[in-house]
Design a protein around this motif. Sequence first.
Motif, PDB file in Angstrom:
ATOM      1  N   LEU A  40     -41.474  98.476  40.224  1.00  0.00           N
ATOM      2  CA  LEU A  40     -40.800  98.152  41.257  1.00  0.00           C
ATOM      3  C   LEU A  40     -40.072  99.169  42.188  1.00  0.00           C
ATOM      4  CD1 LEU A  40     -38.768  94.690  40.249  1.00  0.00           C
ATOM      5  CD2 LEU A  40     -40.816  94.783  41.783  1.00  0.00           C
ATOM      6  N   LEU A  41     -39.711 100.206  41.517  1.00  0.00           N
ATOM      7  CA  LEU A  41     -39.154 101.483  41.938  1.00  0.00           C
ATOM      8  C   LEU A  41     -40.406 102.160  42.880  1.00  0.00           C
ATOM      9  CD1 LEU A  41     -36.904 102.889  39.402  1.00  0.00           C
ATOM     10  CD2 LEU A  41     -36.235 101.977  41.923  1.00  0.00           C
ATOM     11  N   GLN A  42     -41.428 102.380  42.269  1.00  0.00           N
ATOM     12  CA  GLN A  42     -42.805 102.706  43.045  1.00  0.00           C
ATOM     13  C   GLN A  42     -43.091 102.211  43.984  1.00  0.00           C
ATOM     14  OE1 GLN A  42     -45.488 102.896  39.673  1.00  0.00           O
ATOM     15  NE2 GLN A  42     -44.453 104.612  38.590  1.00  0.00           N
ATOM     16  N   GLN A  43     -43.195 100.627  44.045  1.00  0.00           N
ATOM     17  CA  GLN A  43     -43.812  99.775  44.965  1.00  0.00           C
ATOM     18  C   GLN A  43     -42.701 100.018  46.239  1.00  0.00           C
ATOM     19  OE1 GLN A  43     -44.142  96.016  43.600  1.00  0.00           O
ATOM     20  NE2 GLN A  43     -46.270  96.522  42.513  1.00  0.00           N
ATOM     21  N   ALA A  44     -41.235  99.852  46.042  1.00  0.00           N
ATOM     22  CA  ALA A  44     -40.409 100.160  47.189  1.00  0.00           C
ATOM     23  C   ALA A  44     -40.349 101.388  47.879  1.00  0.00           C
ATOM     24  CB  ALA A  44     -38.941  99.820  46.473  1.00  0.00           C
ATOM     25  N   ASP A  45     -40.569 102.491  47.125  1.00  0.00           N
ATOM     26  CA  ASP A  45     -40.702 103.656  47.567  1.00  0.00           C
ATOM     27  C   ASP A  45     -41.957 103.870  48.261  1.00  0.00           C
ATOM     28  OD1 ASP A  45     -38.505 104.982  46.381  1.00  0.00           O
ATOM     29  OD2 ASP A  45     -39.545 105.669  44.504  1.00  0.00           O
ATOM     30  N   ALA A  46     -42.978 103.333  48.158  1.00  0.00           N
ATOM     31  CA  ALA A  46     -44.126 103.351  48.820  1.00  0.00           C
ATOM     32  C   ALA A  46     -43.871 102.367  50.094  1.00  0.00           C
ATOM     33  CB  ALA A  46     -45.468 102.684  48.096  1.00  0.00           C
ATOM     34  N   LEU A  47     -43.398 101.223  49.900  1.00  0.00           N
ATOM     35  CA  LEU A  47     -43.054 100.456  51.270  1.00  0.00           C
ATOM     36  C   LEU A  47     -42.206 101.141  52.185  1.00  0.00           C
ATOM     37  CD1 LEU A  47     -42.476  97.054  49.294  1.00  0.00           C
ATOM     38  CD2 LEU A  47     -44.347  97.498  51.042  1.00  0.00           C
ATOM     39  N   LEU A  48     -41.343 102.089  51.604  1.00  0.00           N
ATOM     40  CA  LEU A  48     -40.490 102.510  52.563  1.00  0.00           C
ATOM     41  C   LEU A  48     -41.131 103.525  53.620  1.00  0.00           C
ATOM     42  CD1 LEU A  48     -37.243 103.151  50.423  1.00  0.00           C
ATOM     43  CD2 LEU A  48     -37.341 101.376  52.366  1.00  0.00           C
ATOM     44  N   VAL A  49     -42.030 104.142  53.136  1.00  0.00           N
ATOM     45  CA  VAL A  49     -42.862 105.241  54.069  1.00  0.00           C
ATOM     46  C   VAL A  49     -43.952 104.603  54.528  1.00  0.00           C
ATOM     47  CG1 VAL A  49     -42.096 107.054  52.429  1.00  0.00           C
ATOM     48  CG2 VAL A  49     -44.294 105.966  51.812  1.00  0.00           C
ATOM     49  N   ARG A  50     -44.215 103.302  54.454  1.00  0.00           N
ATOM     50  CA  ARG A  50     -45.483 102.828  55.050  1.00  0.00           C
ATOM     51  C   ARG A  50     -45.188 102.786  56.718  1.00  0.00           C
ATOM     52  NH1 ARG A  50     -46.770  96.579  54.502  1.00  0.00           N
ATOM     53  NH2 ARG A  50     -47.123  96.924  52.426  1.00  0.00           N
ATOM     54  N   PRO A  51     -46.028 103.380  57.404  1.00  0.00           N
ATOM     55  CA  PRO A  51     -46.082 103.699  58.944  1.00  0.00           C
ATOM     56  C   PRO A  51     -46.168 102.424  59.707  1.00  0.00           C
ATOM     57  CG  PRO A  51     -48.201 104.437  58.165  1.00  0.00           C
ATOM     58  CD  PRO A  51     -47.360 103.950  56.901  1.00  0.00           C
ATOM     59  N   LEU A  52     -46.979 101.561  59.038  1.00  0.00           N
ATOM     60  CA  LEU A  52     -47.205 100.271  59.770  1.00  0.00           C
ATOM     61  C   LEU A  52     -46.547  99.006  59.342  1.00  0.00           C
ATOM     62  CD1 LEU A  52     -51.290 100.781  60.342  1.00  0.00           C
ATOM     63  CD2 LEU A  52     -49.368 101.401  61.751  1.00  0.00           C
ATOM     64  N   LYS A  53     -46.342  98.153  60.100  1.00  0.00           N
ATOM     65  CA  LYS A  53     -45.760  96.674  59.634  1.00  0.00           C
ATOM     66  C   LYS A  53     -44.492  97.178  59.002  1.00  0.00           C
ATOM     67  CE  LYS A  53     -49.908  94.159  59.722  1.00  0.00           C
ATOM     68  NZ  LYS A  53     -50.858  92.924  58.634  1.00  0.00           N
ATOM     69  N   GLN A  54     -43.691  97.719  59.368  1.00  0.00           N
ATOM     70  CA  GLN A  54     -42.315  98.267  58.819  1.00  0.00           C
ATOM     71  C   GLN A  54     -41.543  97.078  58.533  1.00  0.00           C
ATOM     72  OE1 GLN A  54     -40.823 101.402  61.320  1.00  0.00           O
ATOM     73  NE2 GLN A  54     -41.623 103.030  60.143  1.00  0.00           N
ATOM     74  N   LEU A 104     -40.135  96.608  54.985  1.00  0.00           N
ATOM     75  CA  LEU A 104     -38.691  96.760  54.604  1.00  0.00           C
ATOM     76  C   LEU A 104     -38.078  95.512  53.918  1.00  0.00           C
ATOM     77  CD1 LEU A 104     -37.206  99.019  57.333  1.00  0.00           C
ATOM     78  CD2 LEU A 104     -37.607  99.488  55.152  1.00  0.00           C
ATOM     79  N   ALA A 105     -38.602  94.317  54.198  1.00  0.00           N
ATOM     80  CA  ALA A 105     -38.268  93.210  54.101  1.00  0.00           C
ATOM     81  C   ALA A 105     -38.687  92.933  52.415  1.00  0.00           C
ATOM     82  CB  ALA A 105     -38.798  91.805  54.790  1.00  0.00           C
ATOM     83  N   GLU A 106     -39.780  93.234  52.247  1.00  0.00           N
ATOM     84  CA  GLU A 106     -40.235  93.165  50.827  1.00  0.00           C
ATOM     85  C   GLU A 106     -39.442  94.336  49.958  1.00  0.00           C
ATOM     86  OE1 GLU A 106     -42.270  92.535  47.212  1.00  0.00           O
ATOM     87  OE2 GLU A 106     -41.974  91.184  49.079  1.00  0.00           O
ATOM     88  N   ALA A 107     -39.092  95.453  50.426  1.00  0.00           N
ATOM     89  CA  ALA A 107     -38.598  96.633  49.930  1.00  0.00           C
ATOM     90  C   ALA A 107     -37.193  96.155  49.528  1.00  0.00           C
ATOM     91  CB  ALA A 107     -38.472  97.802  50.576  1.00  0.00           C
ATOM     92  N   GLY A 108     -36.587  95.229  50.716  1.00  0.00           N
ATOM     93  CA  GLY A 108     -35.411  94.757  50.274  1.00  0.00           C
ATOM     94  C   GLY A 108     -35.136  93.911  49.436  1.00  0.00           C
TER      95      GLY A 108
END
Length: 623
Positions: free
Chosen positions: A127-141, A145-149
């Motif tokens: 989950l930490l890895q996935q959240a880190d990846a989501l936070l730097v995703r340039p599209l559909k932020q 961010l909702a998923e990372a939250g």
Amino acid sequence: MRFPLSSALCAALAVALAGCTPSPPVPATGGEGVQPAKANPEAAAGQGTVTIADDNAAEDIQQWIPPRVDRQQRSQAKLRRAAEQAFARGHLYEDADAAIPLWLAVQEENPDDRHARAGLQRARQRLLQQADALLVRPLKQREALAEAGRQALVLLTLAPKDESVRALQGRVETAQRAVAYNRAGEDDLRADRIGEEGDGAIANFREALALDEDNRRARQGLAAAESGLIRRAEDAARARDFASAGAWLAEASKVRDSSPTIADAFERIEQIRAAALVQLRDAGLRDLTTPQGLKPARGKLAEALRIALPGDPVVAQLRERIDLATHYGSFRPGQVFSDALRDGGRGPQMIVVPHGGFQMGAGDAEPGATDAERPSHYVRFERGFAMAITEVTVADFERYVKATNTRPRATRRGHSVVYDERSGNFIRRSGVDWRSDYDGSRAMGNSPVMHVSVRDAENYAAWLSEQTGRSYRLPSEAEFEYALRGGNSGRYPWGDAGLPPEGSGNFTGSRDTSPSGRHWHNAFVGYGDGWWGPAPVATFQANAYGLHDLSGNLSEWVADCWHASYRRAPSDGAAWFNPGCRSRVIRGGNWANAPEQTRAAWRQSQDSDTTSARIGFRLVRGI
């Protein structure tokens, strides 16, 4: 620097921040695990809510509650296998069949189950890895961010004291706030609230950058805001409102440091300005080619002056052409021309005298002056005029006499006044007329015509006007003196020096000698021009206005009637004429005048029938 929140930002933050701040997690039993809720109507949905209060209002903050796992007829081994299979599929927490809820169910029955503990540890890392990846995703932020939250809430539930989890939760909250500011800024941009006055898009994007200095979306937003201000500047420039264009461009330059787009925009605006000025100049020049075009051309000049930078050469060109048209029509000062005659010949050569003003007459203390030359007064010519470069010649006058079969005054009368070499005096002699020289002999064609009355001169001007279709006339007294002085204000046409410059004109000089050896008794001492009597026209140097023999050779008729002083004289340079007057004016020195009569202000009265070897004339033409 922080800015007040706009209404758009407040709404965006309210949405974005929902779910980013967790409530305190349910205490875990036996280490980092959690105790699932026993009875919760929302457990099947995998979430619950808790209300917290801040300084402004109450908000609903989401909390992750593990979904309830159905353990009927499912052994610990089956639950562990199902959890491993879900983990392998990446199905971590979403429902009761996800890996984390299954491992938590195992742990609920056996808190010390090492497989469940290890599985939960692996799930947290993923989950930490996935959240880190989501936070730097340039599209559909927003979705990322909702998923990372949600993942952060799961992690906080599993390991509320883990520093990496707490750090993730902080990054998620910061990113969500930045997204909220960016969204609010983008909403402001769409509504054209760029925010040059401290609110709106610019302020929101700067708040996002304050949270994340490398936030690409915020930097792009500032670039868009800058472009919006530049667009306003260019729109204002196209509407020829360059003051507003400059103000908008100045605001745009404050958005980003050292932006190259500002310099490019400045060049584009200057190109718009230059194109507008060329358009106004060309339209103004076209106006000047029409009969009534001076007024609209001046209007275009006023518009050009309003939008131009100081010293613009295009505006200077239009101003110069309008000035020329105002003062000279289609001519230029100093221009030489001659008009065609209907009979195929050419009229006398004319030169355009510049418009301007001068002090006419003699000063109170001028030596040799008379009351007839006073009071000195200012005369101004608002428009230039063309004057014959030389006196009218015998050849010029002959064309007129032959064309009209006229008989000038001296011809009808049969005599005129000539110089008598034997006595050294001026006498009346029979058989002398316009064809004669100063001594009664035959004159050459390039000699100035003399022995003509003012009526003869006016009749010649009328004939020339009819031949050319232009308005020729005798000069006014003011025009003559203005042209004679040539911009000089001294006692003599050449200044205050008591001796004429060498070659400047045909004056009485002590070195002049008559055919029989006579000398002048009252002359410029030390001066000699080589002529006793009038010289051919243009023998001597022209003055500053390009005119020959105004101050010497022959005195000349002007259009004015004689007045004993300049009291109530016109100030615009027009002739002071009273219909029916017989006393007229001659101006300018001649070959036989005393030095006092060669002064620039000298004037003399003559009867309109006078003909003499000392009087000729030249014409002026309106332009």
